[in-house]
Enzyme design. Structure first.
Site, mmCIF file in Angstrom:
data_model
loop_
_atom_site.group_PDB
_atom_site.id
_atom_site.type_symbol
_atom_site.label_atom_id
_atom_site.label_comp_id
_atom_site.label_asym_id
_atom_site.label_seq_id
_atom_site.Cartn_x
_atom_site.Cartn_y
_atom_site.Cartn_z
ATOM 1 N N LEU A 1 40.934 -83.926 60.492
ATOM 2 C CA LEU A 1 40.091 -83.577 59.472
ATOM 3 C C LEU A 1 39.252 -84.494 59.175
ATOM 4 O O LEU A 1 39.545 -85.708 59.694
ATOM 5 C CB LEU A 1 40.927 -83.088 58.308
ATOM 6 C CG LEU A 1 41.695 -81.993 58.577
ATOM 7 C CD1 LEU A 1 42.799 -81.518 57.553
ATOM 8 C CD2 LEU A 1 40.966 -80.524 58.570
ATOM 9 N N LYS B 1 43.738 -98.703 62.819
ATOM 10 C CA LYS B 1 42.639 -98.012 63.052
ATOM 11 C C LYS B 1 41.521 -98.702 62.555
ATOM 12 O O LYS B 1 40.510 -98.748 63.044
ATOM 13 C CB LYS B 1 42.640 -96.304 62.848
ATOM 14 C CG LYS B 1 41.480 -95.393 62.567
ATOM 15 C CD LYS B 1 41.103 -95.564 64.236
ATOM 16 C CE LYS B 1 39.886 -94.548 64.226
ATOM 17 N NZ LYS B 1 38.948 -94.546 65.604
ATOM 18 N N THR C 1 41.212 -90.086 60.943
ATOM 19 C CA THR C 1 41.081 -91.693 60.153
ATOM 20 C C THR C 1 41.043 -91.343 58.795
ATOM 21 O O THR C 1 39.863 -90.825 58.250
ATOM 22 C CB THR C 1 39.740 -92.270 60.865
ATOM 23 O OG1 THR C 1 40.001 -92.112 62.326
ATOM 24 C CG2 THR C 1 39.735 -93.597 60.476
ATOM 25 N N LYS D 1 32.219 -94.217 56.884
ATOM 26 C CA LYS D 1 33.641 -93.950 56.184
ATOM 27 C C LYS D 1 34.441 -94.916 56.496
ATOM 28 O O LYS D 1 35.265 -95.518 55.531
ATOM 29 C CB LYS D 1 33.993 -92.438 56.212
ATOM 30 C CG LYS D 1 35.331 -92.218 55.789
ATOM 31 C CD LYS D 1 36.126 -90.938 56.494
ATOM 32 C CE LYS D 1 36.578 -91.383 57.670
ATOM 33 N NZ LYS D 1 37.521 -90.410 58.410
HETATM 34 P P1 NAD Z 1 34.084 -83.112 62.660
HETATM 35 O O1 NAD Z 1 33.226 -83.072 61.214
HETATM 36 O O2 NAD Z 1 33.477 -82.866 63.789
HETATM 37 O O3 NAD Z 1 35.374 -82.311 62.499
HETATM 38 C C1 NAD Z 1 36.218 -81.949 61.291
HETATM 39 C C2 NAD Z 1 36.754 -80.579 61.529
HETATM 40 O O4 NAD Z 1 37.359 -80.317 60.161
HETATM 41 C C3 NAD Z 1 35.311 -79.505 61.219
HETATM 42 O O5 NAD Z 1 35.275 -78.654 62.186
HETATM 43 C C4 NAD Z 1 35.702 -79.041 59.777
HETATM 44 O O6 NAD Z 1 35.048 -77.643 59.701
HETATM 45 C C5 NAD Z 1 37.080 -79.178 59.691
HETATM 46 N N1 NAD Z 1 37.707 -78.992 58.311
HETATM 47 C C6 NAD Z 1 37.213 -79.520 57.250
HETATM 48 N N2 NAD Z 1 37.963 -79.350 56.115
HETATM 49 C C7 NAD Z 1 38.769 -78.299 56.657
HETATM 50 C C8 NAD Z 1 39.920 -77.478 55.799
HETATM 51 N N3 NAD Z 1 40.170 -77.564 54.566
HETATM 52 N N4 NAD Z 1 40.579 -76.604 56.773
HETATM 53 C C9 NAD Z 1 40.207 -76.670 58.040
HETATM 54 N N5 NAD Z 1 39.555 -77.252 58.897
HETATM 55 C C10 NAD Z 1 38.660 -78.210 58.056
HETATM 56 O O7 NAD Z 1 34.680 -84.861 62.810
HETATM 57 P P2 NAD Z 1 35.439 -85.413 64.042
HETATM 58 O O8 NAD Z 1 34.227 -86.124 64.614
HETATM 59 O O9 NAD Z 1 36.075 -84.538 64.907
HETATM 60 O O10 NAD Z 1 36.309 -86.545 63.343
HETATM 61 C C11 NAD Z 1 37.604 -86.068 62.787
HETATM 62 C C12 NAD Z 1 38.356 -87.178 62.537
HETATM 63 O O11 NAD Z 1 38.666 -88.150 63.671
HETATM 64 C C13 NAD Z 1 37.681 -88.090 61.406
HETATM 65 O O12 NAD Z 1 38.753 -88.543 60.627
HETATM 66 C C14 NAD Z 1 37.148 -89.057 62.184
HETATM 67 O O13 NAD Z 1 36.860 -90.368 61.570
HETATM 68 C C15 NAD Z 1 38.098 -89.472 63.359
HETATM 69 N N6 NAD Z 1 37.548 -89.885 64.560
HETATM 70 C C16 NAD Z 1 36.402 -89.187 65.326
HETATM 71 C C17 NAD Z 1 35.788 -89.983 66.133
HETATM 72 C C18 NAD Z 1 34.648 -89.387 67.003
HETATM 73 O O14 NAD Z 1 34.167 -90.103 68.185
HETATM 74 N N7 NAD Z 1 34.069 -88.402 66.452
HETATM 75 C C19 NAD Z 1 36.688 -90.829 67.121
HETATM 76 C C20 NAD Z 1 37.915 -91.088 66.480
HETATM 77 C C21 NAD Z 1 38.304 -90.879 65.145
#
Ligand code: NAD
Length: 299
Positions: free
Chosen positions: A65, A169, A94, A244
């Site tokens: 999330l 992280k 994260t 963030k």
């Molecule tokens: P994203 O915004 O693409 O995905 C998050 C998903 O969570 C969305 O599809 C959203 O609809 C869903 N969501 C939000 N609230 C919800 C709820 N209450 N119930 C169900 N679904 C819900 O973000 P992301 O890029 O996939 O990143 C996710 C996590 O991973 C973050 O914490 C980010 O910091 C971490 N992260 C991202 C990357 C990257 O390259 N994108 C790399 C490492 C870590």
């Protein structure tokens, strides 16, 4: 067959859930976005329709999330109420160390095993199943956590007790932000000095400037492997997400009394990029701010 509930199927979670399917697990998926659910259903997961339905028979629950508030809410209002006590709960988002420890304590009090297991590697690694996981959990739970994460991982490393994965992280991502800005500054200077970007990259990749931001995630389009820079910085790791993480790092540094001047500067630089309206672009797009070429991002 191991039953996995997967909550949060965005840029990262979508690919990760698909890797669980490839790994032979039965995946019940949920996201607020229907489009995100459709993608993983096409990859072989089952549409759960709600978090309660996703987790009710799960052996393990994985959450991916955006940030702490969503994780607290999803655990408090759904997972802890509907998952069987035998389910292993793993949050891969994260989030701040305090939220991770609070959710861990709440889960433990309710009789669950819980691990914080944020990832490093980006969307390409999520799709390929080559993420690095940094895990905070009881030592006795680690083997089971590792087994669940295996189809998505190139490495699973235990950092320590609850919250330690998140601590590792945010330190890693502060370093990544600093090296990305440094890499972009070097590309921008090389350009002004008349150096061709590909040639500069080839030289620096074999010299002491070598780093992940240069060789694996090059911010300059057409240089190195395919990255978000090749699709005008769409997808990948959003600037708002990096910002963030940098805020989390600065808050943690202030509380712990650590001196992090470059982390502070990286936060200010990404905050500016975000304020200019580019929070949805991949964080490597900061190259165009440093080149003075923001128009390229709007093309
Ligand atoms: P994203 O915004 O693409 O995905 C998050 C998903 O969570 C969305 O599809 C959203 O609809 C869903 N969501 C939000 N609230 C919800 C709820 N209450 N119930 C169900 N679904 C819900 O973000 P992301 O890029 O996939 O990143 C996710 C996590 O991973 C973050 O914490 C980010 O910091 C971490 N992260 C991202 C990357 C990257 O390259 N994108 C790399 C490492 C870590």
């Amino acid at each position: 067959m191991t039953r996995i509930a997967f909550i949060g199927l965005g840029n990262m979670g979508g690919g990760m859930a698909a890797r669980q399917v490839v790994g032979g697990r039965e995946v019940r998926a949920f996201d607020l976005s229907e489009a995100a659910v459709k993608k993983v259903v096409a990859a072989g997961a089952f549409e759960a329709g709600s978090i309660a339905r996703a987790v009710e028979q799960a052996d393990a629950v994985i959450t991916m999330l955006p940030a702490g508030p969503q994780v607290r809410k999803v655990y408090d209002e759904h997972i802890l109420l509907h998952a069987p006590k035998s389910a292993l709960l793993i949050d891969c988002s994260t989030i701040d160390v305090d939220s991770a420890r609070a959710v861990a304590a709440q889960a433990k009090a309710a009789g669950f095993r819980f691990a914080d297991a944020p990832v490093s590697g980006g969307t390409a690694a999520a799709d390929a199943g080559t993420l690095a996981f940094m895990v905070g959990c009881a030592e006795s739970d680690f083997a089971d956590v590792e087994e669940v994460l295996k189809p998505m991982a190139r490495a699973v490393i235990r950092a320590g007790e609850s919250g330690a994965g998140q601590a590792a992280k945010i330190c890693n991502n502060m370093l990544l932000a600093i090296t990305m800005i440094g890499t972009c500054e070097a590309f921008a200077l090389a350009e002004k000095l008349g150096l061709e970007a590909g040639r500069f990259s080839e030289i620096a990749s074999k010299s002491s400037g070598q780093c992940w931001s240069l060789t694996t995630y090059a911010p300059w389009p057409g240089v190195g492997p395919q990255t978000p820079s090749d699709r005008n910085y769409e997808g990948g790791f959003a600037t708002a997400m990096m910002l963030k993480d940098l805020k989390l790092a600065q808050e943690a540094a202030a509380r712990a009394g650590a001196t992090t001047p470059l982390g502070n500067q990286a936060e200010a630089t990404y905050a500016l990029f975000d304020r200019l309206g580019f929070g949805g672009k991949d964080f490597s797009g900061i190259l165009q701010l440093l080149r003075g070429n923001l128009a390229a991002l709007k093309a």
